[in-house]
Design a protein around this motif. Structure first.
Motif, PDB file in Angstrom:
ATOM      1  N   SER A  49     -13.116   1.459   3.069  1.00 13.72           N
ATOM      2  CA  SER A  49     -12.317   1.520   1.851  1.00 13.72           C
ATOM      3  C   SER A  49     -12.916   2.485   0.829  1.00 13.72           C
ATOM      4  O   SER A  49     -12.236   3.368   0.312  1.00 13.72           O
TER       5      SER A  49
ATOM      6  N   ASP B  11     -10.244   5.573   0.127  1.00 13.44           N
ATOM      7  CA  ASP B  11     -10.101   5.930  -1.284  1.00 13.44           C
ATOM      8  C   ASP B  11     -10.184   7.436  -1.482  1.00 13.44           C
ATOM      9  O   ASP B  11      -9.485   8.006  -2.332  1.00 13.44           O
TER      10      ASP B  11
ATOM     11  N   ALA C 129      -6.920   8.989  -0.190  1.00 14.17           N
ATOM     12  CA  ALA C 129      -5.869   8.729  -1.183  1.00 14.17           C
ATOM     13  C   ALA C 129      -6.005   9.654  -2.386  1.00 14.17           C
ATOM     14  O   ALA C 129      -5.003  10.028  -3.006  1.00 14.17           O
TER      15      ALA C 129
ATOM     16  N   ASP D   1       2.092   6.098  -4.490  1.00 11.70           N
ATOM     17  CA  ASP D   1       1.726   5.112  -3.461  1.00 11.70           C
ATOM     18  C   ASP D   1       0.669   5.685  -2.514  1.00 11.70           C
ATOM     19  O   ASP D   1       0.686   5.420  -1.310  1.00 11.70           O
TER      20      ASP D   1
ATOM     21  N   THR E  25      -2.438   5.031  -1.950  1.00  3.36           N
ATOM     22  CA  THR E  25      -3.338   4.121  -1.230  1.00  3.36           C
ATOM     23  C   THR E  25      -2.725   3.623   0.072  1.00  3.36           C
ATOM     24  O   THR E  25      -3.364   3.673   1.137  1.00  3.36           O
ATOM     25  N   ILE E  26      -1.488   3.164   0.009  1.00  8.25           N
ATOM     26  CA  ILE E  26      -0.873   2.656   1.242  1.00  8.25           C
ATOM     27  C   ILE E  26      -0.572   3.797   2.210  1.00  8.25           C
ATOM     28  O   ILE E  26      -0.617   3.625   3.431  1.00  8.25           O
ATOM     29  N   ARG E  27      -0.310   4.984   1.683  1.00  8.91           N
ATOM     30  CA  ARG E  27      -0.117   6.142   2.558  1.00  8.91           C
ATOM     31  C   ARG E  27      -1.389   6.430   3.354  1.00  8.91           C
ATOM     32  O   ARG E  27      -1.364   6.667   4.554  1.00  8.91           O
TER      33      ARG E  27
ATOM     34  N   GLU F 102      -3.781   4.335   4.023  1.00 13.14           N
ATOM     35  CA  GLU F 102      -4.037   3.227   4.948  1.00 13.14           C
ATOM     36  C   GLU F 102      -3.140   3.309   6.179  1.00 13.14           C
ATOM     37  O   GLU F 102      -3.591   3.021   7.301  1.00 13.14           O
ATOM     38  N   LEU F 103      -1.890   3.700   6.006  1.00 14.19           N
ATOM     39  CA  LEU F 103      -0.985   3.820   7.149  1.00 14.19           C
ATOM     40  C   LEU F 103      -1.403   4.965   8.067  1.00 14.19           C
ATOM     41  O   LEU F 103      -1.349   4.847   9.295  1.00 14.19           O
TER      42      LEU F 103
ATOM     43  N   HIS G 264       3.172   9.868   7.019  1.00 15.28           N
ATOM     44  CA  HIS G 264       2.528   8.830   6.212  1.00 15.28           C
ATOM     45  C   HIS G 264       1.897   9.418   4.953  1.00 15.28           C
ATOM     46  O   HIS G 264       1.965   8.816   3.867  1.00 15.28           O
TER      47      HIS G 264
END
Length: 201
Positions: A136, A141, A144, A151, A153-155, A157-158, A197
């Motif tokens: 993370s 991070d 990201a 968005d 962070t979720i991008r 992560e995906l 993503h």
């Protein structure tokens, strides 16, 4: 039986030479890789490194902290991914990230410690927590941070989930035909999905 923390400070009567800390760190990485988190102890790491267990506690603290240090050195090659992603136009970031990811995994010298980390993280919650914090803070991070979208962070992560899932099937479970596929074919198929993503609508 778990390792109990000892008072920090150099243990009396021990001789500390140049590179002692690095020796312990490398030995810990090897011990965790060979034995897994559960079966590795601070005492065992000390014995393999040829030092007093108190010296391991002096440099690193608890078993979890020793594992974190071992993860740091094992995971270091993968931490270049965010920088590699940023070296060029955003519309090709997915390919750069995917290519860098597989280059890291295809190298036997970097693949072996990464496999050990993933297996330890799957087998033990304490090890998984250490791995999550590192991924993370040091990887997701930072990825990201290069995505200029709300968005991000979720991008990130995906995109990571897409690549880590492929690594799990190819290198850990060795599921064919993915396990034996040519890397260039994997990059060709996965890079557009990773790009979607990262920057897609």
């Amino acid at each position: 039986m778990t390792d109990t923390p000892r008072r920090r400070g150099r243990p009396a009567g021990t001789r500390v030479g140049p590179g002692t800390r690095e020796l312990i760190q490398l030995t810990a990485r090897r011990e965790f890789a060979e034995r897994g988190y559960e079966k590795t102890s601070v005492r065992g790491i000390a014995k393999a490194a040829g030092v007093d267990p108190a010296l391991v506690h002096h440099y690193f603290g608890t078993k979890e902290q020793v594992f974190a240090a071992a993860v740091d050195i094992a995971f270091a090659p993968a931490l270049g991914a965010p920088q590699k992603m940023a070296e060029g136009p955003p519309e090709a970031a997915g390919e750069r990230l995917t290519r860098f990811f597989f280059a890291t995994w295809e190298d036997p010298a970097t693949r072996a410690p990464l496999l050990a980390i993933m297996r330890s993280a799957m087998d033990n919650e304490a090890a998984a927590a250490v791995f999550r914090r590192l991924v993370s803070a040091q990887l997701l991070d930072r990825i990201a941070g290069f995505i200029e979208l709300p968005d991000a962070t979720i991008r990130a992560e995906l995109a990571a989930a897409q690549l880590v899932g492929a690594a799990m099937l190819r290198y850990v479970l060795k599921v064919d035909p993915l396990a034996s596929a040519d890397v260039e074919e994997l990059v060709r198929r996965l890079a557009p999905v990773v790009q979607q993503h990262l920057t897609g609508a």
